[in-house]
Design a protein around this motif. Structure first.
Motif, PDB file in Angstrom:
ATOM      1  N   GLY A  77      32.434  35.359  40.112  1.00 36.06           N
ATOM      2  CA  GLY A  77      31.408  36.299  39.643  1.00 36.06           C
ATOM      3  C   GLY A  77      31.902  37.729  39.657  1.00 36.06           C
ATOM      4  O   GLY A  77      33.045  38.011  40.009  1.00 36.06           O
ATOM      5  N   SER A  78      31.008  38.640  39.260  1.00 41.77           N
ATOM      6  CA  SER A  78      31.415  40.040  39.105  1.00 41.77           C
ATOM      7  C   SER A  78      31.626  40.724  40.453  1.00 41.77           C
ATOM      8  O   SER A  78      32.424  41.663  40.547  1.00 41.77           O
ATOM      9  CB  SER A  78      30.385  40.798  38.271  1.00 41.77           C
ATOM     10  N   THR A  79      30.930  40.287  41.506  1.00 43.53           N
ATOM     11  CA  THR A  79      31.114  40.911  42.825  1.00 43.53           C
ATOM     12  C   THR A  79      32.421  40.415  43.455  1.00 43.53           C
ATOM     13  O   THR A  79      33.202  41.214  43.991  1.00 43.53           O
ATOM     14  CB  THR A  79      29.916  40.600  43.743  1.00 43.53           C
ATOM     15  N   THR A  80      32.663  39.110  43.363  1.00 40.34           N
ATOM     16  CA  THR A  80      33.915  38.582  43.923  1.00 40.34           C
ATOM     17  C   THR A  80      35.118  39.083  43.126  1.00 40.34           C
ATOM     18  O   THR A  80      36.228  39.127  43.659  1.00 40.34           O
ATOM     19  CB  THR A  80      33.920  37.040  43.961  1.00 40.34           C
ATOM     20  N   HIS A  81      34.898  39.480  41.881  1.00 39.80           N
ATOM     21  CA  HIS A  81      35.991  40.084  41.101  1.00 39.80           C
ATOM     22  C   HIS A  81      36.591  41.252  41.894  1.00 39.80           C
ATOM     23  O   HIS A  81      37.815  41.356  42.033  1.00 39.80           O
ATOM     24  CB  HIS A  81      35.446  40.567  39.753  1.00 39.80           C
ATOM     25  N   TYR A  82      35.705  42.107  42.423  1.00 39.02           N
ATOM     26  CA  TYR A  82      36.196  43.270  43.185  1.00 39.02           C
ATOM     27  C   TYR A  82      36.889  42.829  44.471  1.00 39.02           C
ATOM     28  O   TYR A  82      37.882  43.417  44.889  1.00 39.02           O
ATOM     29  CB  TYR A  82      35.032  44.215  43.520  1.00 39.02           C
ATOM     30  N   PHE A  83      36.337  41.794  45.106  1.00 41.62           N
ATOM     31  CA  PHE A  83      36.937  41.281  46.342  1.00 41.62           C
ATOM     32  C   PHE A  83      38.365  40.787  46.084  1.00 41.62           C
ATOM     33  O   PHE A  83      39.311  41.133  46.803  1.00 41.62           O
ATOM     34  CB  PHE A  83      36.073  40.153  46.922  1.00 41.62           C
ATOM     35  N   ILE A  84      38.516  39.971  45.045  1.00 43.32           N
ATOM     36  CA  ILE A  84      39.829  39.379  44.742  1.00 43.32           C
ATOM     37  C   ILE A  84      40.835  40.481  44.381  1.00 43.32           C
ATOM     38  O   ILE A  84      41.986  40.476  44.843  1.00 43.32           O
ATOM     39  CB  ILE A  84      39.690  38.328  43.609  1.00 43.32           C
ATOM     40  N   GLU A  85      40.335  41.439  43.592  1.00 43.10           N
ATOM     41  CA  GLU A  85      41.198  42.570  43.187  1.00 43.10           C
ATOM     42  C   GLU A  85      41.730  43.306  44.430  1.00 43.10           C
ATOM     43  O   GLU A  85      42.928  43.541  44.571  1.00 43.10           O
ATOM     44  CB  GLU A  85      40.329  43.496  42.335  1.00 43.10           C
ATOM     45  N   LYS A  86      40.831  43.631  45.345  1.00 45.08           N
ATOM     46  CA  LYS A  86      41.211  44.399  46.544  1.00 45.08           C
ATOM     47  C   LYS A  86      42.081  43.561  47.485  1.00 45.08           C
ATOM     48  O   LYS A  86      43.014  44.082  48.113  1.00 45.08           O
ATOM     49  CB  LYS A  86      39.928  44.865  47.260  1.00 45.08           C
ATOM     50  N   LEU A  87      41.788  42.255  47.566  1.00 50.42           N
ATOM     51  CA  LEU A  87      42.609  41.385  48.422  1.00 50.42           C
ATOM     52  C   LEU A  87      44.053  41.361  47.903  1.00 50.42           C
ATOM     53  O   LEU A  87      45.004  41.438  48.681  1.00 50.42           O
ATOM     54  CB  LEU A  87      42.024  39.969  48.467  1.00 50.42           C
TER      55      LEU A  87
END
Ligand code: 5RP
Length: 222
Positions: free
Chosen positions: A26-36
């Motif tokens: 989803g769009s929120t986990t997109h940011y999580f994966i990017e930052k990870l």
């Protein structure tokens, strides 16, 4: 930084070196994966991800996160989004039609962390319909059973309305409106007993922490 990004980036800081991480969709986990991915590169971390969809698989690959599978590793921590979170931290998920594999990975994790903006926090689940992944040939039967139980179900259509949404597993999604849910945990079990239903989007009694992005900053709820 928008509210989803705040929550996603904060969750990435929760991940420790050496962990196997469930990568939500989803769009929120997109940011999580990017930052990870950024943390893994900058801090030279030894972390592997287990994607919950083709979407998160491709994003993880583009973010240079080493990928593994449930066959090879147990999950230390899973991070995923949600469509609704109630005060007991029960969820409705599946807005992205990925809830089956999300549920497998999220339930398998030692720790399950949910990331949302504050619009997802509700006093009672059921403001949005409950998604059910169904075997295509069973969909008319499942629709009938759901209607008989008093729900208003419909097959989720693609944005161009030219056909149904098809999941990563080749199935359809039925969105069933039950109104506000009196007993989410009971409904979660009942829905999976309908022949043809692969998995539903109620996630009850499984969340360890919710990270909420809000105008006042990031809040952590346990
Ligand atoms: C996908 C999901 C998503 O996690 C949920 O729909 C939230 O998505 P977003 O972060 O884009 O608001 O369950 O099946």
């Amino acid at each position: 930084m928008n509210l989803k990004q705040m929550a996603g980036y904060e969750a990435a800081l929760e991940i420790k070196n050496g962990q196997i991480v469930g990568l939500g969709t989803g769009s929120t986990t997109h940011y999580f994966i990017e930052k990870l991915g950024i943390r893994i590169k900058e801090e030279e971390l030894d972390i592997m991800g287990i994607p919950t969809s083709y979407q998160s698989f491709f994003l993880a690959r583009d973010s240079h996160i080493p990928i593994t599978t449930l066959d090879e590793h147990d999950v230390d921590i899973a991070v995923d989004g949600a469509d609704e979170v109630d005060p007991d931290l029960n969820l409705i998920k599946g807005g992205g039609a990925a809830h089956t594999l999300e549920k497998i990975v999220d339930y398998a994790a030692d720790k399950f962390l949910v990331i949302v903006d504050d619009s997802k926090m509700v006093t009672k689940l059921g403001q949005t319909p409950v998604p059910l992944e169904v075997i295509p040939s069973s969909s008319r039967m499942v629709l009938n059973i759901l209607k008989e139980s008093g729900a208003s179900p419909q097959i989720r259509m693609a944005q161009m309305k030219d056909g149904p949404v098809v999941t990563d597993h080749g199935n359809f999604v039925i969105d069933a409106d039950f109104g506000l849910l009196e007993d989410a945990s009971k409904l979660e079990k009942e829905l999976n007993s309908i022949p043809g239903v692969v998995e539903n989007g109620i996630f009850s009694n499984v969340v360890d922490m919710v990270i909420v992005g809000s105008d006042e900053g990031v809040k952590k709820i346990r």
